[in-house]
Design a protein around this motif. Structure first.
Motif, PDB file in Angstrom:
ATOM      1  N   SER A  65       0.836  -1.194   0.000  1.00 32.15           N
ATOM      2  CA  SER A  65       0.000   0.000   0.000  1.00 32.15           C
ATOM      3  C   SER A  65       0.877   1.253   0.000  1.00 32.15           C
ATOM      4  O   SER A  65       2.093   1.185   0.222  1.00 32.15           O
ATOM      5  N   LYS A  66       0.254   2.415  -0.219  1.00 30.32           N
ATOM      6  CA  LYS A  66       0.996   3.673  -0.173  1.00 30.32           C
ATOM      7  C   LYS A  66       1.637   3.872   1.193  1.00 30.32           C
ATOM      8  O   LYS A  66       2.759   4.369   1.302  1.00 30.32           O
ATOM      9  N   GLU A  67       0.910   3.479   2.234  1.00 27.68           N
ATOM     10  CA  GLU A  67       1.427   3.628   3.599  1.00 27.68           C
ATOM     11  C   GLU A  67       2.628   2.711   3.826  1.00 27.68           C
ATOM     12  O   GLU A  67       3.613   3.109   4.450  1.00 27.68           O
ATOM     13  N   GLN A  68       2.558   1.504   3.315  1.00 30.14           N
ATOM     14  CA  GLN A  68       3.681   0.578   3.450  1.00 30.14           C
ATOM     15  C   GLN A  68       4.881   1.051   2.633  1.00 30.14           C
ATOM     16  O   GLN A  68       6.017   1.031   3.112  1.00 30.14           O
ATOM     17  N   ALA A  69       4.624   1.482   1.390  1.00 30.94           N
ATOM     18  CA  ALA A  69       5.705   1.931   0.526  1.00 30.94           C
ATOM     19  C   ALA A  69       6.407   3.166   1.080  1.00 30.94           C
ATOM     20  O   ALA A  69       7.605   3.354   0.868  1.00 30.94           O
ATOM     21  N   ALA A  70       5.673   3.979   1.818  1.00 33.68           N
ATOM     22  CA  ALA A  70       6.262   5.195   2.392  1.00 33.68           C
ATOM     23  C   ALA A  70       7.358   4.873   3.395  1.00 33.68           C
ATOM     24  O   ALA A  70       8.217   5.718   3.677  1.00 33.68           O
ATOM     25  N   ALA A 105       4.993   1.513 -12.613  1.00 33.77           N
ATOM     26  CA  ALA A 105       6.367   1.534 -12.124  1.00 33.77           C
ATOM     27  C   ALA A 105       6.450   1.730 -10.610  1.00 33.77           C
ATOM     28  O   ALA A 105       7.226   1.052  -9.935  1.00 33.77           O
ATOM     29  N   LYS A 106       5.675   2.661 -10.061  1.00 34.59           N
ATOM     30  CA  LYS A 106       5.764   2.935  -8.624  1.00 34.59           C
ATOM     31  C   LYS A 106       5.433   1.702  -7.795  1.00 34.59           C
ATOM     32  O   LYS A 106       6.161   1.361  -6.861  1.00 34.59           O
ATOM     33  N   SER A 107       4.335   1.053  -8.145  1.00 39.07           N
ATOM     34  CA  SER A 107       3.927  -0.130  -7.387  1.00 39.07           C
ATOM     35  C   SER A 107       4.893  -1.284  -7.595  1.00 39.07           C
ATOM     36  O   SER A 107       5.181  -2.048  -6.672  1.00 39.07           O
ATOM     37  N   ALA A 108       5.414  -1.427  -8.821  1.00 34.46           N
ATOM     38  CA  ALA A 108       6.351  -2.509  -9.096  1.00 34.46           C
ATOM     39  C   ALA A 108       7.665  -2.307  -8.355  1.00 34.46           C
ATOM     40  O   ALA A 108       8.261  -3.269  -7.856  1.00 34.46           O
ATOM     41  N   VAL A 109       8.131  -1.069  -8.263  1.00 33.81           N
ATOM     42  CA  VAL A 109       9.345  -0.781  -7.503  1.00 33.81           C
ATOM     43  C   VAL A 109       9.147  -1.142  -6.030  1.00 33.81           C
ATOM     44  O   VAL A 109      10.025  -1.722  -5.389  1.00 33.81           O
ATOM     45  N   ALA A 110       7.981  -0.803  -5.487  1.00 32.39           N
ATOM     46  CA  ALA A 110       7.691  -1.148  -4.097  1.00 32.39           C
ATOM     47  C   ALA A 110       7.616  -2.663  -3.909  1.00 32.39           C
ATOM     48  O   ALA A 110       8.156  -3.211  -2.941  1.00 32.39           O
ATOM     49  N   GLN A 148      11.452  -0.523  -2.523  1.00 30.91           N
ATOM     50  CA  GLN A 148      11.908   0.856  -2.471  1.00 30.91           C
ATOM     51  C   GLN A 148      10.736   1.791  -2.793  1.00 30.91           C
ATOM     52  O   GLN A 148       9.740   1.378  -3.382  1.00 30.91           O
ATOM     53  N   ARG A 149      10.875   3.042  -2.400  1.00 35.56           N
ATOM     54  CA  ARG A 149       9.835   4.062  -2.599  1.00 35.56           C
ATOM     55  C   ARG A 149      10.205   4.914  -3.802  1.00 35.56           C
ATOM     56  O   ARG A 149      11.190   5.639  -3.792  1.00 35.56           O
ATOM     57  N   PHE A 150       9.396   4.807  -4.837  1.00 27.67           N
ATOM     58  CA  PHE A 150       9.643   5.551  -6.082  1.00 27.67           C
ATOM     59  C   PHE A 150       8.736   6.777  -6.095  1.00 27.67           C
ATOM     60  O   PHE A 150       7.551   6.689  -6.380  1.00 27.67           O
TER      61      PHE A 150
END
Length: 210
Positions: free
Chosen positions: A7-12, A143-148, A153-155
Protein backbone atom coordinates in the motif's frame (compact mmCIF):
# COMPACT_ATOMS: atom_id res chain seq x y z
CA UNK A 1 -6.21 -15.40 -6.63
CA UNK A 2 -5.81 -11.62 -6.74
CA UNK A 3 -2.57 -10.23 -5.31
CA UNK A 4 -1.81 -6.67 -4.28
CA UNK A 5 1.40 -4.60 -4.15
CA UNK A 6 2.40 -2.78 -0.95
CA UNK A 7 0.00 0.00 0.00
CA UNK A 8 1.00 3.67 -0.17
CA UNK A 9 1.43 3.63 3.60
CA UNK A 10 3.68 0.58 3.45
CA UNK A 11 5.71 1.93 0.53
CA UNK A 12 6.26 5.19 2.39
CA UNK A 13 8.36 3.26 4.91
CA UNK A 14 10.71 1.86 2.25
CA UNK A 15 14.05 3.51 1.42
CA UNK A 16 13.96 5.77 -1.65
CA UNK A 17 14.44 4.27 -5.09
CA UNK A 18 18.13 4.19 -5.96
CA UNK A 19 17.77 5.86 -9.32
CA UNK A 20 20.24 7.36 -11.74
CA UNK A 21 22.06 10.54 -10.79
CA UNK A 22 22.42 13.41 -13.25
CA UNK A 23 26.01 12.34 -13.97
CA UNK A 24 24.67 9.11 -15.48
CA UNK A 25 22.06 10.80 -17.70
CA UNK A 26 22.96 11.79 -21.25
CA UNK A 27 21.04 13.99 -23.70
CA UNK A 28 22.81 13.18 -26.98
CA UNK A 29 22.61 16.01 -29.53
CA UNK A 30 25.59 15.90 -31.87
CA UNK A 31 26.40 13.18 -34.38
CA UNK A 32 29.27 11.97 -32.19
CA UNK A 33 27.12 11.87 -29.04
CA UNK A 34 24.35 10.03 -30.86
CA UNK A 35 26.82 7.49 -32.23
CA UNK A 36 28.09 6.72 -28.74
CA UNK A 37 24.55 6.38 -27.39
CA UNK A 38 23.54 4.14 -30.30
CA UNK A 39 26.55 1.86 -29.83
CA UNK A 40 25.96 1.51 -26.08
CA UNK A 41 22.27 0.74 -26.48
CA UNK A 42 22.75 -1.73 -29.35
CA UNK A 43 25.28 -3.59 -27.20
CA UNK A 44 22.39 -4.47 -24.86
CA UNK A 45 19.68 -7.11 -25.22
CA UNK A 46 17.17 -5.40 -22.90
CA UNK A 47 16.77 -1.69 -22.09
CA UNK A 48 14.24 0.33 -20.12
CA UNK A 49 11.88 2.40 -22.27
CA UNK A 50 9.41 5.23 -21.77
CA UNK A 51 8.25 8.43 -23.44
CA UNK A 52 7.17 11.88 -22.29
CA UNK A 53 4.80 14.30 -23.98
CA UNK A 54 3.91 17.94 -23.54
CA UNK A 55 0.50 17.95 -21.82
CA UNK A 56 -2.64 19.09 -23.62
CA UNK A 57 -4.72 21.64 -21.72
CA UNK A 58 -7.14 23.06 -24.32
CA UNK A 59 -10.34 21.23 -25.28
CA UNK A 60 -9.98 19.89 -28.80
CA UNK A 61 -6.22 20.30 -28.91
CA UNK A 62 -4.58 17.34 -30.61
CA UNK A 63 -1.68 15.73 -28.69
CA UNK A 64 1.58 16.04 -30.60
CA UNK A 65 3.80 13.81 -28.49
CA UNK A 66 5.90 12.07 -27.67
CA UNK A 67 8.45 14.85 -27.41
CA UNK A 68 11.00 12.81 -25.48
CA UNK A 69 12.02 9.16 -25.72
CA UNK A 70 14.11 7.70 -22.92
CA UNK A 71 16.09 4.47 -23.01
CA UNK A 72 18.11 3.16 -20.08
CA UNK A 73 20.74 0.53 -19.44
CA UNK A 74 21.72 -0.56 -15.94
CA UNK A 75 24.41 2.12 -15.93
CA UNK A 76 23.08 5.05 -17.96
CA UNK A 77 19.95 6.85 -19.08
CA UNK A 78 19.64 8.38 -22.55
CA UNK A 79 17.16 11.17 -23.22
CA UNK A 80 16.35 11.73 -26.90
CA UNK A 81 14.61 15.02 -27.73
CA UNK A 82 12.51 14.53 -30.83
CA UNK A 83 12.84 18.18 -31.82
CA UNK A 84 16.35 17.18 -32.93
CA UNK A 85 16.17 15.59 -36.39
CA UNK A 86 19.37 13.59 -35.88
CA UNK A 87 18.10 12.28 -32.55
CA UNK A 88 14.83 11.29 -34.25
CA UNK A 89 16.72 9.24 -36.81
CA UNK A 90 18.79 7.47 -34.15
CA UNK A 91 15.92 6.72 -31.81
CA UNK A 92 13.76 5.60 -34.74
CA UNK A 93 16.40 3.03 -35.63
CA UNK A 94 16.62 1.84 -32.03
CA UNK A 95 12.88 1.59 -31.51
CA UNK A 96 12.37 -0.40 -34.72
CA UNK A 97 15.29 -2.75 -33.97
CA UNK A 98 14.03 -6.31 -33.52
CA UNK A 99 17.02 -7.43 -31.43
CA UNK A 100 16.84 -4.65 -28.82
CA UNK A 101 13.99 -5.38 -26.42
CA UNK A 102 12.43 -2.26 -24.94
CA UNK A 103 10.79 -2.97 -21.56
CA UNK A 104 8.49 -0.60 -19.70
CA UNK A 105 5.05 0.01 -18.21
CA UNK A 106 1.81 1.20 -19.77
CA UNK A 107 3.09 1.13 -23.33
CA UNK A 108 -0.27 0.59 -25.04
CA UNK A 109 -0.44 3.97 -26.77
CA UNK A 110 3.23 4.24 -27.70
CA UNK A 111 3.01 2.19 -30.88
CA UNK A 112 0.65 4.61 -32.66
CA UNK A 113 2.44 7.67 -31.29
CA UNK A 114 5.85 6.44 -32.47
CA UNK A 115 4.47 5.58 -35.90
CA UNK A 116 2.91 9.03 -36.24
CA UNK A 117 5.92 11.02 -35.03
CA UNK A 118 8.88 8.96 -36.21
CA UNK A 119 7.45 7.05 -39.15
CA UNK A 120 8.69 3.69 -37.85
CA UNK A 121 7.05 0.64 -36.32
CA UNK A 122 7.84 0.08 -32.66
CA UNK A 123 9.37 -3.39 -32.47
CA UNK A 124 10.50 -5.76 -29.72
CA UNK A 125 8.63 -3.90 -26.98
CA UNK A 126 7.54 -5.65 -23.79
CA UNK A 127 5.12 -4.27 -21.21
CA UNK A 128 6.10 -5.51 -17.75
CA UNK A 129 2.47 -5.41 -16.67
CA UNK A 130 2.06 -8.63 -18.68
CA UNK A 131 4.21 -10.47 -16.13
CA UNK A 132 2.37 -9.05 -13.14
CA UNK A 133 -1.05 -9.81 -14.64
CA UNK A 134 -0.08 -13.46 -15.04
CA UNK A 135 0.81 -13.54 -11.35
CA UNK A 136 -2.52 -12.13 -10.23
CA UNK A 137 -1.75 -8.43 -9.90
CA UNK A 138 -3.66 -5.50 -11.34
CA UNK A 139 -3.59 -5.08 -15.11
CA UNK A 140 -1.94 -1.68 -14.64
CA UNK A 141 0.44 -2.15 -11.73
CA UNK A 142 2.82 0.56 -12.99
CA UNK A 143 6.37 1.53 -12.12
CA UNK A 144 5.76 2.94 -8.62
CA UNK A 145 3.93 -0.13 -7.39
CA UNK A 146 6.35 -2.51 -9.10
CA UNK A 147 9.34 -0.78 -7.50
CA UNK A 148 7.69 -1.15 -4.10
CA UNK A 149 6.76 -4.78 -4.74
CA UNK A 150 9.99 -6.06 -6.32
CA UNK A 151 12.71 -3.71 -5.10
CA UNK A 152 11.11 -2.77 -1.74
CA UNK A 153 11.91 0.86 -2.47
CA UNK A 154 9.84 4.06 -2.60
CA UNK A 155 9.64 5.55 -6.08
CA UNK A 156 8.52 9.17 -5.73
CA UNK A 157 7.16 10.79 -8.89
CA UNK A 158 6.27 14.46 -9.10
CA UNK A 159 2.96 15.33 -10.77
CA UNK A 160 4.32 18.82 -11.43
CA UNK A 161 7.27 17.42 -13.36
CA UNK A 162 5.18 14.84 -15.21
CA UNK A 163 2.95 17.61 -16.58
CA UNK A 164 5.78 20.01 -17.41
CA UNK A 165 6.76 21.17 -20.89
CA UNK A 166 8.54 18.19 -22.43
CA UNK A 167 8.80 20.02 -25.76
CA UNK A 168 11.16 22.59 -24.25
CA UNK A 169 14.44 23.02 -26.11
CA UNK A 170 16.35 22.69 -22.83
CA UNK A 171 15.04 20.24 -20.28
CA UNK A 172 15.50 21.03 -16.61
CA UNK A 173 17.44 18.77 -14.25
CA UNK A 174 14.26 17.56 -12.54
CA UNK A 175 12.83 16.61 -15.95
CA UNK A 176 15.97 14.67 -16.85
CA UNK A 177 15.88 12.78 -13.56
CA UNK A 178 12.16 12.05 -13.90
CA UNK A 179 12.38 10.80 -17.48
CA UNK A 180 15.57 8.78 -17.15
CA UNK A 181 14.45 7.06 -13.96
CA UNK A 182 11.12 6.02 -15.45
CA UNK A 183 13.07 3.98 -17.99
CA UNK A 184 15.72 2.97 -15.45
CA UNK A 185 13.10 1.63 -13.04
CA UNK A 186 11.78 -0.62 -15.80
CA UNK A 187 15.15 -2.22 -16.58
CA UNK A 188 15.94 -2.55 -12.86
CA UNK A 189 12.69 -4.41 -12.24
CA UNK A 190 13.08 -6.59 -15.32
CA UNK A 191 16.54 -7.69 -14.20
CA UNK A 192 15.40 -8.18 -10.59
CA UNK A 193 12.69 -10.59 -11.78
CA UNK A 194 15.45 -12.94 -13.00
CA UNK A 195 13.26 -14.66 -15.59
CA UNK A 196 14.31 -18.19 -16.47
CA UNK A 197 14.98 -19.32 -20.02
CA UNK A 198 11.58 -21.00 -20.01
CA UNK A 199 9.88 -17.79 -18.90
CA UNK A 200 11.74 -15.74 -21.49
CA UNK A 201 10.53 -18.19 -24.14
CA UNK A 202 6.99 -17.95 -22.77
CA UNK A 203 7.00 -14.17 -23.18
CA UNK A 204 8.69 -14.33 -26.59
CA UNK A 205 11.87 -12.72 -25.29
CA UNK A 206 14.35 -15.55 -25.70
CA UNK A 207 16.97 -15.29 -28.41
CA UNK A 208 19.02 -18.36 -29.28
CA UNK A 209 22.78 -17.75 -29.00
CA UNK A 210 24.47 -17.06 -32.34
Amino acid sequence: MRHYPPSKEQAALFPPFAGLELSAIVVPQTAAELAVARADLLAQRFVGFDTESKPVFRVGEVPSGPHVVQLATMQRGYIFQLSNAAACATVGELLSNQDLVKVGFGLQSDRADIRRNLGVELAAVFDLDVIFRRHGYSATLGAKSAVALILRQRFSKSKRVSTSNWASAKLQDNQLLYAANDAYAAIQIFNALKLSTAELRQYGLWRDPA
